[in-house]
Design a protein around this motif. Structure first.
Motif, short mmCIF file in Angstrom:
data_model
loop_
_atom_site.label_atom_id
_atom_site.label_comp_id
_atom_site.label_asym_id
_atom_site.label_seq_id
_atom_site.Cartn_x
_atom_site.Cartn_y
_atom_site.Cartn_z
N ASN A 85 -2.42 5.97 1.39
CA ASN A 85 -3.82 5.99 0.99
C ASN A 85 -4.76 6.30 2.15
OD1 ASN A 85 -3.67 5.51 -1.80
ND2 ASN A 85 -3.39 3.30 -1.47
N THR A 86 -4.22 6.77 3.26
CA THR A 86 -5.05 7.08 4.42
C THR A 86 -5.19 8.59 4.57
OG1 THR A 86 -4.39 5.06 5.56
CG2 THR A 86 -5.37 6.80 6.89
N LEU A 87 -6.42 9.04 4.70
CA LEU A 87 -6.73 10.44 4.99
C LEU A 87 -7.14 10.53 6.46
CD1 LEU A 87 -7.35 13.39 4.06
CD2 LEU A 87 -9.68 12.59 3.55
N PHE A 88 -6.38 11.29 7.24
CA PHE A 88 -6.68 11.49 8.65
C PHE A 88 -7.46 12.79 8.80
CE2 PHE A 88 -2.75 9.10 8.31
CZ PHE A 88 -2.94 8.05 9.21
N VAL A 89 -8.62 12.72 9.42
CA VAL A 89 -9.46 13.91 9.60
C VAL A 89 -9.72 14.12 11.09
CG1 VAL A 89 -11.67 15.01 9.12
CG2 VAL A 89 -10.56 13.60 7.36
#
Length: 412
Positions: free
Chosen positions: A342-346
């Motif tokens: 559930n983690t979006l790395f940007v």
């Protein structure tokens, strides 16, 4: 006395004429190509000991190795069996290279117009096993950004490859609409045992899906059958869109990120991807990743892509035929991105790495920001996060409230 006064108008006429003539000319920064014969170009591939990196490009992970591209020059091989102390062990000189993919110890790479294949089963004895010639339109000639025009007069792309540029200042006659898109002159376009495939970042143009290698250039997709890993076959090329920069694969679809939006292709028929739809936005640099019914893409502003704002967009793709905007969030200077659970790395460029909770894709929340680093692209692996930024390769382990640094390795 009369002769003296008669001479003055002649002087004025002469000066006026010179001034008018000068107004018809201007100083132009002209890029002149540096050429190498295709024979010499193809003979320059070599595997050597590690060397200094000139310009850090994309990253790719395979088994215990990390491959880092040296833009337009080749690929550096890093032994990552001990992530605390990664070590450069080989350099593969591949002129004109931008992307790679690996499956079952065979590495596929572009070399300007060619596809080359290396056997890396013995990393200490990497060998070139195949070359398919003239299967690509070169999609990045690396024309200097300061160039206002390109001198095409001596380019013979049947027998030569552009390997560099010299920029000179020339006095040229003004011509209306002289500086049309310098990327499109003269037809030049500026892509039993369990199978083990490597993983690239969101800036990749190569994707391996089962027995096929998909590659994308500025406007064209090339599809290679790699059932025989050492002997790929070009099965199809097709127009895929315009100004395409990246490609991401999820389920039975390819998602192509362009400066104008996102193209969706169905690959149920793997040798002939079917266009499904396009999501259009204002012009901007555009990598994309997908998870479930949502695509996440970044648009970077204040650059050559023409975009004014820097944003993260969330696109609802539950209906592939009609993708719709579900959310937009402001960023500073975004590049690549990746997803783990559930983690979006940007990667927000000079503003560092940002982590978003996307448990609810319609209302993502910023949970952590690491602002003291540069970030360009990430690869979320099962047990660690790889990230490249500036001249540094970072490796992190996942922790409850974010990520924790394992090592930082200087690539120069």
């Amino acid at each position: 006395m009369k002769l003296r006064y008669l001479f003055l108008p002649l002087v004025f006429i002469s000066v006026w004429s010179c001034d008018k003539k000068d107004l018809d000319f201007e100083l132009v920064q002209v890029a002149i190509p540096e050429l190498m014969t295709k024979t010499d170009f193809r003979n320059s591939i070599a595997v050597t000991v590690p060397k200094n990196m000139e310009e850090v490009g994309k990253i790719y992970a395979y088994k215990d190795y990390i491959f880092v591209s040296d833009i337009n020059e080749g690929v550096h091989v890093i032994d990552n069996s001990n992530p605390v102390l990664p070590k450069a062990i080989k350099y593969i000189n591949i002129p004109g290279n931008e992307d790679i993919s690996v499956k079952n110890d065979f590495l596929y790479a572009d070399s300007a117009t060619d596809l080359v294949v290396f056997d890396i089963s013995d990393i200490n004895s990497i060998s070139l096993v195949e070359r398919l010639e003239d299967v690509f339109n070169v999609y990045d000639y690396n024309i200097p950004v300061e160039a206002e025009a390109v001198d095409y007069s001596k380019i013979d792309l049947e027998n030569n490859i552009i390997v560099g540029w010299t920029v000179t200042t020339e006095r040229r006659k003004k011509v209306d609409d002289q500086f049309i898109d310098i990327a499109l002159q003269d037809g030049i376009v500026f892509s039993a045992a369990e199978s083990v495939t490597g993983q690239g970042g969101s800036l990749a143009r190569f994707q391996i899906v089962d027995n096929y290698l998909y590659t994308v250039g500025n406007y064209e997709m090339a599809i290679f059958n790699i059932q025989s890993l050492s002997s790929p076959v070009l099965e199809n090329t097709q127009i895929a869109g315009w100004n395409i920069e990246t490609m991401f694969q999820a389920d039975s679809y390819l998602y192509l990120g362009s400066t104008n939006g996102m193209y969706i292709y169905n690959i149920e028929n793997p040798s002939s991807p079917e266009y499904i739809s396009e999501f259009t936005h204002w012009e901007g640099c555009d990598p994309v990743v997908v998870d479930g019914d949502y695509a996440y893409l970044t648009l970077r502003g204040g650059n050559e892509c023409g975009q004014l704002e820097s944003v993260l967009e969330v696109i609802d793709i539950s209906n592939k035929s009609t993708p719709t905007l579900a959310g937009r969030y402001n960023l500073e200077n975004p590049y690549g991105l990746g997803i783990k659970d559930n983690t979006l790395f940007v990667c927000d460029g000079t503003s560092g790495l940002k982590l978003f909770d996307k448990a609810d894709p319609l209302q993502i929340e910023l949970t952590k920001a690491y602002s003291n680093i540069q970030s360009k692209d990430v690869i979320p692996l099962e047990n660690s996060l790889l990230m490249v930024g500036g001249d540094i390769l970072y490796q992190y382990t996942y922790v409850a409230d974010g990520v924790e640094l394992i090592s930082s390795y200087s690539l120069k």
